[in-house]
Design an enzyme around this catalytic site. Structure first.
Site, mmCIF file in Angstrom:
data_model
loop_
_atom_site.group_PDB
_atom_site.id
_atom_site.type_symbol
_atom_site.label_atom_id
_atom_site.label_comp_id
_atom_site.label_asym_id
_atom_site.label_seq_id
_atom_site.Cartn_x
_atom_site.Cartn_y
_atom_site.Cartn_z
ATOM 1 N N ILE A 1 0.708 -4.517 19.248
ATOM 2 C CA ILE A 1 1.524 -5.263 19.946
ATOM 3 C C ILE A 1 1.763 -6.703 19.261
ATOM 4 C CG2 ILE A 1 2.931 -6.168 21.824
ATOM 5 C CD1 ILE A 1 2.807 -3.074 21.745
ATOM 6 N N PRO B 1 -1.817 3.495 22.263
ATOM 7 C CA PRO B 1 -2.969 4.278 21.257
ATOM 8 C C PRO B 1 -2.547 5.659 20.762
ATOM 9 C CG PRO B 1 -3.803 2.945 23.135
ATOM 10 C CD PRO B 1 -2.530 2.880 23.492
ATOM 11 N N GLU C 1 7.183 -0.400 13.138
ATOM 12 C CA GLU C 1 8.686 -0.029 13.425
ATOM 13 C C GLU C 1 9.132 1.199 12.701
ATOM 14 O OE1 GLU C 1 11.607 -3.411 13.170
ATOM 15 O OE2 GLU C 1 9.897 -4.839 13.578
ATOM 16 N N GLY C 2 8.052 2.123 12.819
ATOM 17 C CA GLY C 2 8.306 3.545 12.121
ATOM 18 C C GLY C 2 7.716 3.670 10.857
ATOM 19 N N SER D 1 4.291 0.559 21.249
ATOM 20 C CA SER D 1 3.428 1.210 20.849
ATOM 21 C C SER D 1 2.295 1.588 21.464
ATOM 22 C CB SER D 1 3.065 0.626 19.330
ATOM 23 O OG SER D 1 3.941 0.894 18.241
ATOM 24 N N GLN E 1 4.782 -5.571 -25.044
ATOM 25 C CA GLN E 1 5.676 -4.878 -24.361
ATOM 26 C C GLN E 1 5.177 -4.096 -23.201
ATOM 27 O OE1 GLN E 1 6.739 -0.840 -26.274
ATOM 28 N NE2 GLN E 1 8.621 -1.930 -26.704
ATOM 29 N N GLN F 1 -2.405 -6.807 -10.440
ATOM 30 C CA GLN F 1 -2.738 -6.371 -11.599
ATOM 31 C C GLN F 1 -2.293 -7.281 -12.863
ATOM 32 O OE1 GLN F 1 -4.566 -3.717 -11.258
ATOM 33 N NE2 GLN F 1 -5.568 -3.169 -13.309
ATOM 34 N N GLY G 1 2.376 5.979 18.605
ATOM 35 C CA GLY G 1 2.989 4.988 17.732
ATOM 36 C C GLY G 1 4.413 5.265 17.291
ATOM 37 N N GLU H 1 6.549 7.627 6.760
ATOM 38 C CA GLU H 1 7.026 9.240 7.052
ATOM 39 C C GLU H 1 7.894 9.441 8.041
ATOM 40 O OE1 GLU H 1 3.249 8.462 4.801
ATOM 41 O OE2 GLU H 1 4.137 7.594 6.777
#
Length: 399
Positions: free
Chosen positions: A174, A120, A378-379, A118, A293, A351, A123, A382
């Site tokens: 990195i 700047p 690593e991706g 990667s 429940q 929560q 990426g 999206e």
């Protein structure tokens, strides 16, 4: 063995890994400094033989290791994974000399590796990287390509007959930087060629012109930036072939993406385990939380999603081990579903625990910080959707 069940021996091994993580690795992790390489922890991973197994195992075994360690000690899981990611290109594409020099130290935990892809401005779009490998002996302006940068390194002007380059530019985000002992660095050797003009280099940390700095990030593991000011490399440092480095990068990522999903599944399972214990004993409205429940249905949803992600990770890893043609799509699906699932499960666990989960040092406070990064590195999610869609349409057009 199928992608949807594990053999008794595998289940026993996973239980053994969880015990080792809790008893021997977590105490070392707790002594570590956030944002710094925990060398005693890495060395213990080596003594236990786990680092050696990273390179001797297939994708499914790697996933089982990462999931099991993550349930008990995320720091140990991450240290193991970063060693594998940084050194896998050396293991898979290195020369005999490169492997002999670096892999023994990686597997015994005395040499720390890093995967430097990667930048700047590059990426998720790894093919757009700008770190440049200038043919040595040609002048260049720092940060820009030499006008004749398309020239190949002169392999005849040097007595030893090696090609020589100078690396100029920056890497960012990195893991293990700037404290690693060596880096797998991806640099542009042919400007304007996109993915076809990238070369992978093995760069020791002590090369002149290579400097780095740590970055203060949300995730607790070490992440930094690297600056390359004319760092010298030769053909003896090339991993694989010149201008074929993108294949090295993608091959590594396709192997490790399902195991990123396994890391996420391990965190989700840890959060689910904590939630089951908490809701079973926490008093509320004349009973326990589990009697409500609304709560029990949330816990059921957490378990459902975690198991679905686990099965997809195992299926992707099995496909990788069998050399199936759809590994890129399966790997992307596994990483996408598992990391998004883990985010949901950990958030829901917080929560249901209430304010106590937000206290510094609580397991869920730790997981909440850890779980966010895998949806990016690593991706990003999206990018995984893009890979999946591309593979689906390519398959459809091939019919």
């Amino acid at each position: 063995m199928t992608a949807f069940s594990l053999e008794p021996a595998q289940l026993a091994w996973c239980a053994e890994l969880r015990a080792l993580a809790a008893e021997r690795l977590r105490p070392l992790a707790e002594k570590g400094e956030p944002g710094r390489v925990n060398r005693p922890l890495v060395a213990e991973l080596g003594r236990l033989g786990l680092l050696r197994r990273v390179f001797a195992s297939g994708a499914l075994d790697l996933c089982l290791m990462r999931e099991s360690l993550a349930r008990a000690c995320t720091e140990a899981e991450t240290a193991l994974a970063l060693q594998g990611l940084g050194a896998h290109p050396v293991h898979a594409h290195g020369t005999a000399a490169q492997r002999a020099r670096w892999l023994p130290g990686v597997t015994d935990g005395t040499a720390v590796a890093a995967f430097a892809l990667s930048e700047p401005g590059a990426g998720s779009d790894a093919a757009a990287l700008e770190l440049t490998a200038h043919p040595d002996g040609t002048p260049h302006t720092e940060g820009t390509a030499h006008p004749d940068a398309t020239a190949r390194p002169d392999t005849t002007a040097h007595p030893d007959g090696t090609g020589r380059w100078r690396l100029t530019g920056e890497k960012c985000w990195i893991s293990n930087a700037p404290e690693a002992d060596f880096y797998t660095v991806f640099a542009r050797t042919t400007p304007g060629a996109g993915a076809r003009g990238v070369t992978a280099f093995l760069v020791p940390a002590d090369r002149p012109g290579l400097t780095g700095r740590g970055l203060d990030m949300l995730a607790p593991h070490p992440i930094g930036a690297l600056d390359f000011d004319g760092v010298p490399v030769t053909s003896g440092d090339v991993l694989g072939e010149v201008d074929r480095g993108f294949r090295v990068a993608m091959g590594t990522l396709n192997l490790f993406r399902p195991s990123v999903g396994a890391f996420a599944v391990g965190m989700a399972q840890a959060a689910l385990d904590a939630t089951l214990a908490h809701t079973a004993r926490r008093g509320a409205f004349g009973g326990t939380l589990r009697d409500l429940q609304a709560v029990s249905h949330q816990v059921a949803e957490m378990a459902l999603r975690t198991e679905a992600a686990r099965l997809m990770v195992y299926a992707a890893a099995t496909a990788c081990d069998e050399g199936a043609p759809d590994v890129p799509a399966r790997s992307a699906m596994a990483k996408l579903l598992a990391t998004e699932t883990a985010q949901y499960v950990v958030d829901t666990a917080v929560q249901l625990h209430g304010a106590r989960a937000l206290r510094r040092g609580h397991l869920l406070e730790h997981l909440y910080r850890e779980v966010r990064a895998p949806r990016v590195y690593e991706g990003a999610s999206e990018v995984q959707r893009g890979i999946i869609a591309k593979e689906l349409y390519a398959r459809q057009e091939a019919r």
